[in-house]
Design a protein around this motif. Structure first.
Motif, PDB file in Angstrom:
ATOM      1  N   LEU A 233     -10.520   8.983   5.337  1.00  0.00           N
ATOM      2  CA  LEU A 233      -9.288   8.884   6.122  1.00  0.00           C
ATOM      3  C   LEU A 233      -9.360   9.780   7.356  1.00  0.00           C
ATOM      4  O   LEU A 233      -9.071   9.349   8.484  1.00  0.00           O
ATOM      5  N   VAL A 234      -9.759  11.034   7.156  1.00  0.00           N
ATOM      6  CA  VAL A 234      -9.790  11.988   8.280  1.00  0.00           C
ATOM      7  C   VAL A 234     -10.831  11.548   9.312  1.00  0.00           C
ATOM      8  O   VAL A 234     -10.569  11.577  10.525  1.00  0.00           O
ATOM      9  N   ALA A 235     -11.996  11.093   8.852  1.00  0.00           N
ATOM     10  CA  ALA A 235     -13.041  10.647   9.793  1.00  0.00           C
ATOM     11  C   ALA A 235     -12.540   9.445  10.594  1.00  0.00           C
ATOM     12  O   ALA A 235     -12.684   9.385  11.815  1.00  0.00           O
ATOM     13  N   GLY A 236     -11.903   8.509   9.909  1.00  0.00           N
ATOM     14  CA  GLY A 236     -11.418   7.298  10.578  1.00  0.00           C
ATOM     15  C   GLY A 236     -10.302   7.609  11.568  1.00  0.00           C
ATOM     16  O   GLY A 236     -10.284   7.088  12.688  1.00  0.00           O
ATOM     17  N   LEU A 237      -9.382   8.462  11.178  1.00  0.00           N
ATOM     18  CA  LEU A 237      -8.279   8.828  12.081  1.00  0.00           C
ATOM     19  C   LEU A 237      -8.823   9.547  13.307  1.00  0.00           C
ATOM     20  O   LEU A 237      -8.372   9.322  14.440  1.00  0.00           O
TER      21      LEU A 237
ATOM     22  N   VAL B  97      -7.415   2.525   2.487  1.00  0.00           N
ATOM     23  CA  VAL B  97      -7.605   3.435   3.626  1.00  0.00           C
ATOM     24  C   VAL B  97      -8.161   2.646   4.815  1.00  0.00           C
ATOM     25  O   VAL B  97      -7.694   2.802   5.951  1.00  0.00           O
ATOM     26  N   GLU B  98      -9.129   1.759   4.560  1.00  0.00           N
ATOM     27  CA  GLU B  98      -9.711   0.950   5.649  1.00  0.00           C
ATOM     28  C   GLU B  98      -8.646   0.046   6.270  1.00  0.00           C
ATOM     29  O   GLU B  98      -8.598  -0.121   7.490  1.00  0.00           O
TER      30      GLU B  98
ATOM     31  N   LEU C 231      -3.920   0.809  12.362  1.00  0.00           N
ATOM     32  CA  LEU C 231      -3.643   1.872  13.343  1.00  0.00           C
ATOM     33  C   LEU C 231      -4.475   1.685  14.605  1.00  0.00           C
ATOM     34  O   LEU C 231      -3.974   1.849  15.723  1.00  0.00           O
ATOM     35  N   ALA C 232      -5.742   1.351  14.439  1.00  0.00           N
ATOM     36  CA  ALA C 232      -6.635   1.211  15.600  1.00  0.00           C
ATOM     37  C   ALA C 232      -6.176   0.078  16.505  1.00  0.00           C
ATOM     38  O   ALA C 232      -6.302   0.154  17.728  1.00  0.00           O
TER      39      ALA C 232
ATOM     40  N   ILE D 129       0.862  -1.188   0.000  1.00  0.00           N
ATOM     41  CA  ILE D 129       0.000   0.000   0.000  1.00  0.00           C
ATOM     42  C   ILE D 129       0.898   1.237   0.000  1.00  0.00           C
ATOM     43  O   ILE D 129       1.645   1.474   0.952  1.00  0.00           O
ATOM     44  N   PHE D 130       0.816   1.995  -1.084  1.00  0.00           N
ATOM     45  CA  PHE D 130       1.695   3.163  -1.248  1.00  0.00           C
ATOM     46  C   PHE D 130       0.972   4.421  -0.774  1.00  0.00           C
ATOM     47  O   PHE D 130       0.114   4.953  -1.475  1.00  0.00           O
ATOM     48  N   PHE D 131       1.341   4.893   0.404  1.00  0.00           N
ATOM     49  CA  PHE D 131       0.776   6.140   0.927  1.00  0.00           C
ATOM     50  C   PHE D 131       1.878   7.186   1.064  1.00  0.00           C
ATOM     51  O   PHE D 131       1.848   8.010   1.967  1.00  0.00           O
TER      52      PHE D 131
END
Ligand code: PLP
Length: 424
Positions: free
Chosen positions: A325-329, A412-413, A419-420, A28-30
């Protein structure tokens, strides 16, 4: 067809690096902000140049003619991408930093002691250090600040820093550290009101939205092809009359006319072949997946129109991903995002989201994400003034997730899940 998940999966198949795996799992390239992956056509064009045209330019033989043609079509492609009024306003160089030092040195030959240059604390150091270097010629540097609460440029501070002694205002189009998109057009108005030039660093912005140097009314704009799906190469736009009048540092036999006088030495011709292919790839995205924007640019034709359509489609697609992404973070305890988080203001941010997590240094998060085949960058990304202003310099800086149009909601998921679950 619009740029949706299905279209993106079609595009992804055309990027060889996106097919790579490690340990049998996808990558996954971020880290688009550090450098995007390249389209197959870019690799083919570079390889073709090295096979069928490899030589120096301006010679009397076939391969040299082909090299001349490679340079000419690359210049036209970039003029189209930026909507420059003529191709000889496009200067190529090894990278943005080197081009910016070139221009600052040239401008340094025209300044007087007491002249002023304005830089911003939101910028990458490549758009600060070359101007600081002019202090040795007596130039005074003024710093425009940003609002630490949402990392937007403080326009009042910018306005205050500009005065009749200002010679140049250097600012970024978008921040590579926190994603903020600046009001470049307004900055140009403020600069021009006192007769100063505007130097825009569009390196971070280029893969995310349409660029129009005429609409921005900027004097210089610089970016790097390796951040918009091309090879390692820098590109500078300069207003023709300005390029003409500035004294370049050059070898004597080299052409005195712009853009050649700023293109010192032999260029990476294979990279020029590659950047032309990258621009054509973007234009093809517009033709294939930009139908919803197709009627929005009546004054533009051909590749210029396709590029505007493509970058509008890319911007819309990325905005959706960025919201997720922002909502999840934001739902992860102890995680703090630096930059705009209100989706209603996302027209002012690129899909580059940086954050810190209580109890986990950014480098440690990046390492653990790497174990899950997720590539992200950590630290200050050379945006030293940003991490200093946020009090994060010397503390590991930020963890940055940079989305590109080839990323997916599924990726993103996956990131949010890892992360979570990351133990503190
Ligand atoms: C916003 C920004 N400006 C400038 C640069 C420097 O670009 P280059 O590596 O082409 O010198 C970068 C590189 O990361 C960047 O992100």
């Amino acid at each position: 067809m619009s740029l949706n998940e299905r279209a993106v999966s079609e595009l992804r198949a055309e990027f060889p690096a996106l097919q790579e795996t490690a340990g049998g799992r996808p990558l996954i390239f971020f880290d688009g902000p550090g450098g995007t992956q390249v389209h197959r056509s870019v690799i083919e064009a570079m390889s073709r140049y090295l096979t069928e045209a490899n030589s120096n330019f301006h010679g009397a033989f076939l391969f040299s003619h082909r090299t001349d043609e490679t340079v000419a079509v690359a210049r036209q492609a970039l003029a189209d991408l930026f909507n420059a009024s003529r191709p000889d306003e496009i200067v190529f160089g090894p990278n943005m930093t080197t081009l910016t030092f070139n221009i600052s040195r040239a401008i340094g030959r025209t300044v007087s002691s007491g002249d002023e240059i304005v830089v911003t604390r939101l910028d990458h150091d490549a758009n600060i250090a070359p101007w600081l270097a002019l202090q040795e010629r007596g130039v005074i540097i003024r710093h425009a600040d940003f609002n630490p609460s949402d990392c937007t440029l403080d326009m009042a501070s910018l306005k205050m820093a500009i005065n009749p002694r200002t010679k140049l205002v250097a600012l970024g189009y978008a921040s590579n550290a926190v994603g903020t998109i600046n009001d470049v057009r307004r900055a140009a108005e403020l600069a021009h009101a006192v007769g100063a030039w505007v130097y825009v660093d569009a390196v971070h912005y280029a893969p995310h939205g349409p660029i129009d140097v005429q609409a921005l009314d900027c004097d210089f704009l610089v970016c790097s092809a390796y951040k918009f799906f091309g090879p390692h190469l820098g590109v500078l736009y300069g207003r023709y009359g300005l390029l003409e009048s500035l004294p370049a540092y050059k070898a004597r036999p080299a052409n005195d006319a712009p853009p050649h006088k700023f293109e010192t030495g032999t260029q990476s011709f294979e990279a020029l072949a590659g950047v032309k292919a990258a621009v054509d790839y973007l234009a093809s995205v517009g033709r294939r997946f930009g139908s919803e924007f197709a009627s929005e640019f009546p004054g533009f034709e051909g590749r210029r129109r396709d590029l505007k359509v493509a970058m509008s489609a890319i911007r819309t697609y990325e905005r959706g991903l960025c919201q997720r992404l922002v909502a999840g973070l934001g739902a992860i305890p102890g995680l703090r995002i630096y930059g705009i988080t209100d989706p209603a203001r996302f027209d002012r941010r690129a899909p580059t989201v940086s954050f810190t997590v209580d109890g986990l240094p950014p480098r440690e998060i990046a390492r653990r994400l790497d174990q899950a085949n997720i590539f992200v960058w950590d630290g200050n990304f050379y945006a030293l003034a940003v991490t200093k202003r946020l009090g994060l310099e010397g503390r590991g800086g930020l963890l940055r997730v940079g989305l590109a149009h080839y990323n997916t909601a599924e990726e993103v998921e996956t990131l949010l899940g890892v992360l979570a679950d990351m133990p503190r």
